[in-house]
Design a protein around this motif. Structure first.
Motif: not given
Length: 548
Positions: A284-308
């Protein structure tokens, strides 16, 4: 293991070499000698000394040229070199510094100065060796992840990075052993060097076991089609390669990722590699997926913060879905389902995402403990039966299982109203320990239910092993039972089996009257679903519109 520092003395006069050794004889060094620059280079490569004492003027090759050549040889280029000289001209000292000399000791030699400088630079050399070991992979001698991250930091923002992972490396290591798999890595690196010449100037790194990086040097800019061709070509080349060790033959596949021009270059490439492995893609190449991966990472971090925050503010709550007794037409049993409120008191939608983030963020055990404490409080207050989901992975966590058993001990007077709904997982390892926990929980009067029976990993073997009190029939069999003859026959068979083994049945996903009437006719013991009631913060004790 000998830990004495090694001193290489380079001088064409034997008497000078002897004088230096006598001066340092009580300092605990190991001494090696060379009479000219060529011998010095050879000896340095053989023994890797901690300090080189280099005479300036010698026949064949002088100290200036020898120093310059040593600085060009990677494995010995960091060794401190002290030039012993009687030269006083500034230009001579400047020349020595330019070739890579670290310091000077003037002739005639001052013993105190010699001892002090040798001690100081031997300590520097020790640190250099530790750094070199820390930045090299022991198997292939390639720079490792630490070296890669440092080089990325030093080279600026315009960079391109490939990550390459040998598929099933860990499985091969466990099956064949470390020696054979290390041989495979060495041979793989040869393939890597052989094929990657097509992309130009690059550095190869051995990031971890079975994982490699190609960092392209600045000035090389690959377009998307070039990257795709390289990844596809290399992947195919590796598939066709044959790796043989004695009688063992390895068919090797790889997964690859590519990232470019980012201040999080390695992190991006690694995230893309993980995504490629999950999707079972060759690359897989960054051109295709990096934006969606970073958005998912951001969502994960937000959810982790919310749980804490929710844990700290006591916003993790059980909601209770009623379970209807088909014989008595009463609601005396509930399933506890975990829910969470955010800082604005909004209910976070239920789903696996919340719990998945909690697991990955090391918060899952805290959430589980909160749930069980609140469920036991509700049982004590309302004197009703409540079931709680408990995965086999929860049980296999010895800290968690021991905590739960202690909780049962502390609430022994009400544990007969608690039900564990066992969720089986494909990653379950120790069924013997799970079964032992079930037996210990039963000693407190806890009932055992098998959840989602009829799909996934719940099967008849587990019924025989765990001897549950309750079998919860999966919703996939119930939701269309009124219109599916095969579903109805399957549920009838499960009901017959449950009756024979002495277990009660619960039909999940009862969403309408038609479904309710079918399961009633089959003889199902309990019904659960939106037709009976949705999960609520407070208990629903009656279902007025239910047919008697």
């Amino acid at each position: 293991m000998n830990t004495k520092a090694k001193i290489l003395i380079v001088d064409d006069q034997q008497v000078n070499r002897m004088t230096i050794k006598l001066s340092l004889k009580n300092e605990g060094y190991l001494f090696f000698e060379a009479s000219n620059g060529i011998e010095a280079i050879q000896k340095a490569r053989e023994i890797t000394p901690d300090v080189i004492l280099m005479d300036a003027l010698m026949p064949i090759m002088d100290g200036f040229e020898a120093t310059e050549k040593i600085r060009a040889i990677e494995e010995i280029q960091r060794i401190p070199i002290l030039m012993i000289t009687s030269l006083e001209e500034k230009k001579d000292k400047m020349k020595a510094l330019e070739t890579g000399v670290n310091d000077f000791i003037s002739k005639p030699i001052d013993k105190v100065e010699l001892k002090a400088r040798c001690k100081s630079y031997a300590e520097v050399s020790s640190l250099n060796k530790k750094y070199t070991l820390a930045t090299k992979n022991a198997t292939t001698n390639l720079p490792n992840k630490m070296a890669l991250l440092k080089d990325i930091s030093n080279k600026g923002n315009i960079q391109e990075l490939f990550l390459i992972k040998i598929d099933n490396y860990e499985a091969n290591e466990n099956f064949y052993g470390a020696d054979i798999v290390q041989y495979l890595e060495i041979e793989f690196v040869k393939s890597l060097y052989g094929y990657t010449q097509v992309i130009g100037d690059f550095d190869i790194y051995h990031v971890s076991s079975g994982k490699y990086a190609l960092l392209l040097n600045q000035g090389i800019a690959l377009n998307k089609s070039s990257v795709e061709r390289f990844c596809a070509g290399f992947s195919e080349n590796i598939k066709k390669s044959k790796y043989i060790y004695d009688e063992y033959r390895f068919d090797v596949n790889v997964t690859m990722s590519f990232s470019s021009s980012s201040h999080t270059l390695y992190e991006d490439a690694n995230a893309i590699l993980t995504e490629a492995i999950l999707r079972k893609k060759d690359f897989l190449l960054s051109y295709d997926v990096i934006d969606s991966i970073k958005n998912a990472l951001k969502e994960n971090l937000n959810m982790h913060k919310t749980i804490k925050i929710a844990l700290k503010a006591d916003k993790i709550m059980p909601f209770f879905q009623p379970i209807f007794n088909m014989q008595t037409k009463e609601i005396k049993r509930y399933e506890a389902l975990i829910r969470m409120f955010d800082e604005e008191e909004n209910l976070i939608p239920p789903g696996p995402y919340f719990l998945e983030v909690a697991k990955k963020g090391k918060l899952y055990s805290q959430v589980t403990k909160v749930l069980f404490k609140k469920v036991l409080s509700k049982i004590r207050l309302h004197k009703c039966e409540i079931s709680v989901n408990l995965s086999s992975l929860d049980i296999e966590d010895h800290n968690m299982s021991e905590y739960l058993l202690q909780l049962l001990e502390d609430n022994r007077d009400i544990t007969h109203m608690l039900i564990f709904e066992l969720l089986e997982d494909k990653d379950t390892q120790d069924y013997e320990y799970v079964n032992s926990f079930i037996c210990r929980a039963r000693a407190f009067g806890v009932k055992i239910a098998i959840d989602d029976f009829g799909s996934g990993y719940s099967n008849f073997i587990r019924i025989i092993e765990f001897k549950p009190d309750i079998i919860k029939i999966d919703g996939s069999l119930i939701e269309d039972i009124a219109h599916s003859e095969s579903n109805r026959k399957t549920v009838e068979a499960i009901q017959t089996f449950a009756t024979k083994v002495g277990a009660k049945t619960v039909a999940e996903y009862v969403t309408n009257k038609e479904t309710y009437e079918v399961i009633d006719a089959i003889g199902i013991d309990y019904a659960q679903g939106f037709y009976i009631g949705k999960p609520e913060l407070e208990l629903i004790e009656e279902k007025e519109e239910m047919l008697a």
